[in-house]
Write a protein that holds these residues in place. Structure first.
Motif, PDB file in Angstrom:
ATOM      1  N   ASN A  16     -22.239  -5.970  -4.626  1.00 47.24           N
ATOM      2  CA  ASN A  16     -21.125  -6.738  -5.152  1.00 47.24           C
ATOM      3  C   ASN A  16     -19.829  -6.315  -4.484  1.00 47.24           C
ATOM      4  O   ASN A  16     -19.691  -5.194  -4.024  1.00 47.24           O
ATOM      5  N   CYS A  17     -18.884  -7.216  -4.474  1.00 50.01           N
ATOM      6  CA  CYS A  17     -17.547  -6.898  -3.976  1.00 50.01           C
ATOM      7  C   CYS A  17     -16.684  -6.497  -5.167  1.00 50.01           C
ATOM      8  O   CYS A  17     -16.834  -7.038  -6.258  1.00 50.01           O
ATOM      9  N   PHE A  18     -15.797  -5.557  -4.954  1.00 52.31           N
ATOM     10  CA  PHE A  18     -14.895  -5.179  -6.028  1.00 52.31           C
ATOM     11  C   PHE A  18     -13.473  -5.122  -5.493  1.00 52.31           C
ATOM     12  O   PHE A  18     -13.233  -5.121  -4.301  1.00 52.31           O
ATOM     13  N   ARG A  19     -12.529  -5.141  -6.446  1.00 49.17           N
ATOM     14  CA  ARG A  19     -11.110  -5.112  -6.095  1.00 49.17           C
ATOM     15  C   ARG A  19     -10.434  -3.980  -6.845  1.00 49.17           C
ATOM     16  O   ARG A  19     -10.783  -3.672  -7.981  1.00 49.17           O
ATOM     17  N   LEU A  20      -9.447  -3.392  -6.189  1.00 46.28           N
ATOM     18  CA  LEU A  20      -8.610  -2.370  -6.796  1.00 46.28           C
ATOM     19  C   LEU A  20      -7.241  -2.968  -7.050  1.00 46.28           C
ATOM     20  O   LEU A  20      -6.782  -3.820  -6.293  1.00 46.28           O
ATOM     21  N   GLY A  21      -6.601  -2.510  -8.106  1.00 41.43           N
ATOM     22  CA  GLY A  21      -5.264  -3.001  -8.403  1.00 41.43           C
ATOM     23  C   GLY A  21      -4.413  -1.923  -9.040  1.00 41.43           C
ATOM     24  O   GLY A  21      -4.913  -0.884  -9.472  1.00 41.43           O
ATOM     25  N   THR A  22      -3.136  -2.183  -9.091  1.00 41.89           N
ATOM     26  CA  THR A  22      -2.182  -1.290  -9.745  1.00 41.89           C
ATOM     27  C   THR A  22      -1.193  -2.131 -10.545  1.00 41.89           C
ATOM     28  O   THR A  22      -1.021  -3.327 -10.289  1.00 41.89           O
ATOM     29  N   ASP A  23      -0.540  -1.481 -11.518  1.00 40.83           N
ATOM     30  CA  ASP A  23       0.519  -2.157 -12.254  1.00 40.83           C
ATOM     31  C   ASP A  23       1.823  -1.386 -12.069  1.00 40.83           C
ATOM     32  O   ASP A  23       1.860  -0.348 -11.405  1.00 40.83           O
ATOM     33  N   ALA A  24       2.887  -1.889 -12.655  1.00 39.35           N
ATOM     34  CA  ALA A  24       4.208  -1.288 -12.494  1.00 39.35           C
ATOM     35  C   ALA A  24       4.308   0.097 -13.124  1.00 39.35           C
ATOM     36  O   ALA A  24       5.179   0.881 -12.769  1.00 39.35           O
ATOM     37  N   ASP A  25       3.396   0.427 -14.054  1.00 36.25           N
ATOM     38  CA  ASP A  25       3.406   1.735 -14.711  1.00 36.25           C
ATOM     39  C   ASP A  25       2.586   2.774 -13.954  1.00 36.25           C
ATOM     40  O   ASP A  25       2.450   3.905 -14.404  1.00 36.25           O
TER      41      ASP A  25
END
Length: 63
Positions: A16-25
């Motif tokens: 499977n493909c996965f994604r990484l993310g971040t938020d402002a905190d």
């Protein structure tokens, strides 16, 4: 849902493909590509360690 900035998907061979993310905190997120509304969140350091292990083939069975 927090405002998450997602990176391009990472796809392992035959997995499977996965994604990484971040938020402002400064929180880190990981989700299967196409299912970003169902994510896991943890510290950025914990997710970096997980992804590094996956990319190194140590945890390929998780995908």
């Amino acid at each position: 849902m927090p405002e998450v900035t997602w990176e391009e998907p990472f796809c392992g061979e035959g997995n499977n493909c996965f994604r990484l993310g971040t938020d402002a905190d400064g929180n880190g997120y990981i989700a299967v590509a196409g299912q970003e509304e169902r994510y896991l969140t943890d510290s950025l350091e914990a997710l970096r360690t997980l992804i590094a292990d996956i990319k190194a083939g140590k945890a390929d069975h998780l995908l």
